[in-house]
Design an enzyme around this catalytic site. Structure first.
Site, PDB file in Angstrom:
ATOM      1  N   LYS A  84      -2.279  -0.507  -8.788  1.00 35.73           N
ATOM      2  CA  LYS A  84      -0.888  -0.778  -9.138  1.00 35.73           C
ATOM      3  C   LYS A  84      -0.799  -1.199 -10.640  1.00 35.73           C
ATOM      4  O   LYS A  84       0.245  -1.244 -11.488  1.00 35.73           O
ATOM      5  CB  LYS A  84      -0.121  -1.507  -8.144  1.00 35.73           C
ATOM      6  CG  LYS A  84       0.094  -0.647  -7.019  1.00 35.73           C
ATOM      7  CD  LYS A  84       1.094  -1.692  -6.048  1.00 35.73           C
ATOM      8  CE  LYS A  84       1.431  -0.670  -5.005  1.00 35.73           C
ATOM      9  NZ  LYS A  84       2.194  -1.586  -4.070  1.00 35.73           N
TER      10      LYS A  84
ATOM     11  N   LYS B 187      -1.590   7.592   0.822  1.00 33.13           N
ATOM     12  CA  LYS B 187      -0.950   7.045   1.940  1.00 33.13           C
ATOM     13  C   LYS B 187       0.578   7.300   1.876  1.00 33.13           C
ATOM     14  O   LYS B 187       1.189   7.068   0.931  1.00 33.13           O
ATOM     15  CB  LYS B 187      -1.353   5.586   1.953  1.00 33.13           C
ATOM     16  CG  LYS B 187      -0.303   4.545   1.656  1.00 33.13           C
ATOM     17  CD  LYS B 187      -1.019   2.947   1.867  1.00 33.13           C
ATOM     18  CE  LYS B 187      -0.017   1.820   1.316  1.00 33.13           C
ATOM     19  NZ  LYS B 187       1.191   1.849   1.968  1.00 33.13           N
TER      20      LYS B 187
ATOM     21  N   LYS C 277       6.777   3.247   1.313  1.00 34.22           N
ATOM     22  CA  LYS C 277       8.141   2.877   1.074  1.00 34.22           C
ATOM     23  C   LYS C 277       8.523   3.411  -0.411  1.00 34.22           C
ATOM     24  O   LYS C 277       9.558   3.780  -0.325  1.00 34.22           O
ATOM     25  CB  LYS C 277       8.517   1.466   1.297  1.00 34.22           C
ATOM     26  CG  LYS C 277       8.651   0.847   2.516  1.00 34.22           C
ATOM     27  CD  LYS C 277       9.054  -0.535   2.503  1.00 34.22           C
ATOM     28  CE  LYS C 277       8.302  -1.326   3.174  1.00 34.22           C
ATOM     29  NZ  LYS C 277       7.529  -2.296   2.185  1.00 34.22           N
TER      30      LYS C 277
HETATM   31  P1  ATP Z   1       5.113  -0.228  -0.857  1.00 38.68           P
HETATM   32  O1  ATP Z   1       5.482   0.979  -1.150  1.00 38.68           O
HETATM   33  O2  ATP Z   1       6.208  -1.272  -1.513  1.00 38.68           O
HETATM   34  O3  ATP Z   1       3.682  -0.911  -1.347  1.00 38.68           O
HETATM   35  P2  ATP Z   1       4.263  -0.201   1.836  1.00 38.68           P
HETATM   36  O4  ATP Z   1       5.169   0.881   2.523  1.00 38.68           O
HETATM   37  O5  ATP Z   1       3.084   0.074   1.327  1.00 38.68           O
HETATM   38  O6  ATP Z   1       5.198  -0.610   0.696  1.00 38.68           O
HETATM   39  P3  ATP Z   1       4.078  -2.881   2.773  1.00 38.68           P
HETATM   40  O7  ATP Z   1       5.306  -3.627   2.719  1.00 38.68           O
HETATM   41  O8  ATP Z   1       3.151  -3.089   1.646  1.00 38.68           O
HETATM   42  O9  ATP Z   1       4.425  -1.261   2.921  1.00 38.68           O
HETATM   43  O10 ATP Z   1       3.334  -3.009   4.166  1.00 38.68           O
HETATM   44  C1  ATP Z   1       3.562  -3.368   5.188  1.00 38.68           C
HETATM   45  C2  ATP Z   1       2.544  -3.324   6.692  1.00 38.68           C
HETATM   46  O11 ATP Z   1       2.586  -1.798   6.645  1.00 38.68           O
HETATM   47  C3  ATP Z   1       1.257  -3.578   5.978  1.00 38.68           C
HETATM   48  O12 ATP Z   1       0.473  -3.982   6.991  1.00 38.68           O
HETATM   49  C4  ATP Z   1       0.687  -2.233   5.654  1.00 38.68           C
HETATM   50  O13 ATP Z   1      -0.920  -2.272   5.720  1.00 38.68           O
HETATM   51  C5  ATP Z   1       1.315  -1.203   6.535  1.00 38.68           C
HETATM   52  N1  ATP Z   1       1.285   0.282   6.112  1.00 38.68           N
HETATM   53  C6  ATP Z   1       2.072   0.597   4.984  1.00 38.68           C
HETATM   54  N2  ATP Z   1       1.957   1.571   4.710  1.00 38.68           N
HETATM   55  C7  ATP Z   1       1.149   2.176   5.789  1.00 38.68           C
HETATM   56  C8  ATP Z   1       0.522   3.559   6.042  1.00 38.68           C
HETATM   57  N3  ATP Z   1       0.756   4.635   5.433  1.00 38.68           N
HETATM   58  N4  ATP Z   1      -0.096   3.597   7.180  1.00 38.68           N
HETATM   59  C9  ATP Z   1      -0.385   2.369   7.993  1.00 38.68           C
HETATM   60  N5  ATP Z   1      -0.122   1.375   7.652  1.00 38.68           N
HETATM   61  C10 ATP Z   1       0.931   1.252   6.445  1.00 38.68           C
END
Ligand code: ATP
Ligand code: LTN
Length: 322
Positions: A107, A188, A191
């Site tokens: 990032k 992956k 959000k």
């Molecule tokens: P961003 O897009 O802002 O990075 P994100 O969707 O990756 O957000 P986070 O808030 O960073 O979400 O993560 C919250 C929790 O969800 C963490 O424990 C992270 O490991 C888990 N998580 C996020 N995306 C995934 C995914 N695709 N599969 C499984 N676990 C996930």
């Protein structure tokens, strides 16, 4: 019963990967804390109005999951001990180890306009965890490296200043720890992905969920089989269906093997819709009453402060601050 701490960023609407990889594994046990990490979310550019909305809606979801009964739900910025301990850990963390964090590499590394906060982000996360003397940190696969860094920092602190911190373990599910994007099964689900069709939101209607799954990118061929390397798209849908329904992945694959991708996707969509509908309804009911959300966050803040305040005092004493 192990005490747990985990956090989620209010960077957008919660997606299915967050639910399967993290939230589903958060248990409402007494002594466990679940946090909306609003300070982490400003390590990337943000809009104040969206931040406010996303913070409330994320908190509403955690409360709808029942995590405010037994365990505690609160906002990171409400408990100033997090930011204060983060400064101390900034002085114990090393440039070399932060440089090795894969999240920063993907990032921020090499970007002149990336914030300094994006680089030191894992030390704020270590502070979150270490303030609460927890044994476990339930997260998705992408956060494992950050929890391991937290362990290293805790061990380094304890060997230098005495046994102050509990050294936590990451808790990562065997299946569903990395739910992939519906548009690109090699990335992956996230959000903050700008493509709405890449992710299923917990607020999506039944129709929208079905449409996104029916149009998910799958693989060549037509046999439904769990082969993450050769068939990443189909395997991702199988993992989603298996974690949500509890049906073993082999049984699901056998049931749909020769039915073609269309019938398989319809089956997966039905499972996702049935699991998310009641959750969405609970969130909607709660979101209607903002003052109730704020009242419950206030309870969470008080409980968090009761743990964080004496912990920070112990740290300050141990390192020689008067
Ligand atoms: P961003 O897009 O802002 O990075 P994100 O969707 O990756 O957000 P986070 O808030 O960073 O979400 O993560 C919250 C929790 O969800 C963490 O424990 C992270 O490991 C888990 N998580 C996020 N995306 C995934 C995914 N695709 N599969 C499984 N676990 C996930
Ligand atoms: N970095 C995590 C969010 C997070 C977190 C935490 C997770 C912040 N503090 C403490 C577990 C424990 C992420 O999901 N991106």
């Amino acid at each position: 019963m192990a005490k747990a701490f985990s956090g989620i960023q209010p960077t957008g609407q919660i997606q299915l990967g967050n639910y399967i990889g993290a939230l589903r594994n958060w248990q409402p046990d007494p002594g466990s804390f679940y946090c909306v990490v609003d300070l982490h979310s400003i390590s990337a550019p943000w809009d104040p109005k969206e931040l406010r909305q996303n913070t409330r809606s994320t908190a509403a979801l955690l409360l709808a999951l029942g995590l405010g009964e037994g365990s505690h739900v609160f906002l990171q910025s409400h408990v100033h001990e997090h930011a204060e301990l983060a400064w101390i850990l900034n002085c114990l963390g090393r440039m070399g180890e932060l440089n090795r964090m894969t999240q920063f590499k993907s990032k921020g590394r090499g970007k002149e306009d990336a914030s300094v906060g994006l680089f030191t982000y894992p030390l704020l996360m270590a502070s979150d965890i270490l303030l609460y003397r927890v044994q476990e940190v339930p997260v998705g696969e992408d956060q494992k490296q950050h929890v391991e860094l937290t362990r290293d920092i805790a061990l380094r602190f304890n060997s230098r200043f005495g046994p102050v911190f509990t050294v936590p373990e990451p808790r990562i599910a065997d299946l569903g720890a990395r739910v992939m994007s519906l548009r690109n099964p090699l990335e992956k689900m996230s959000k903050s992905d700008p493509d709405p069709n890449s992710k299923i939101l917990l607020t999506d209607s039944d129709e929208v969920i079905s449409k996104k799954i029916m149009t998910a990118v799958t693989d060549s061929g037509r046999e439904v089989a769990y082969e993450p390397k050769e068939k990443p798209g189909v395997s991702n849908l199988l993992e989603i269906a298996s974690t949500l329904s509890g049906e073993p992945i082999e049984a699901l694959a056998a049931r749909f093997r020769d039915q073609g991708y269309g019938a398989f996707k319809r089956g997966v969509a039905d499972i996702v819709v049935e699991v998310l509908r009641p959750l969405r309804q609970r969130v909607e009911a709660l979101t209607a009453d903002v003052s109730e959300i704020d009242r419950r966050l206030e309870e969470g803040r008080a409980a968090a402060e009761r743990e964080a305040r004496p912990m920070l005092a112990e740290v300050k004493e141990a390192i020689g601050l008067l």
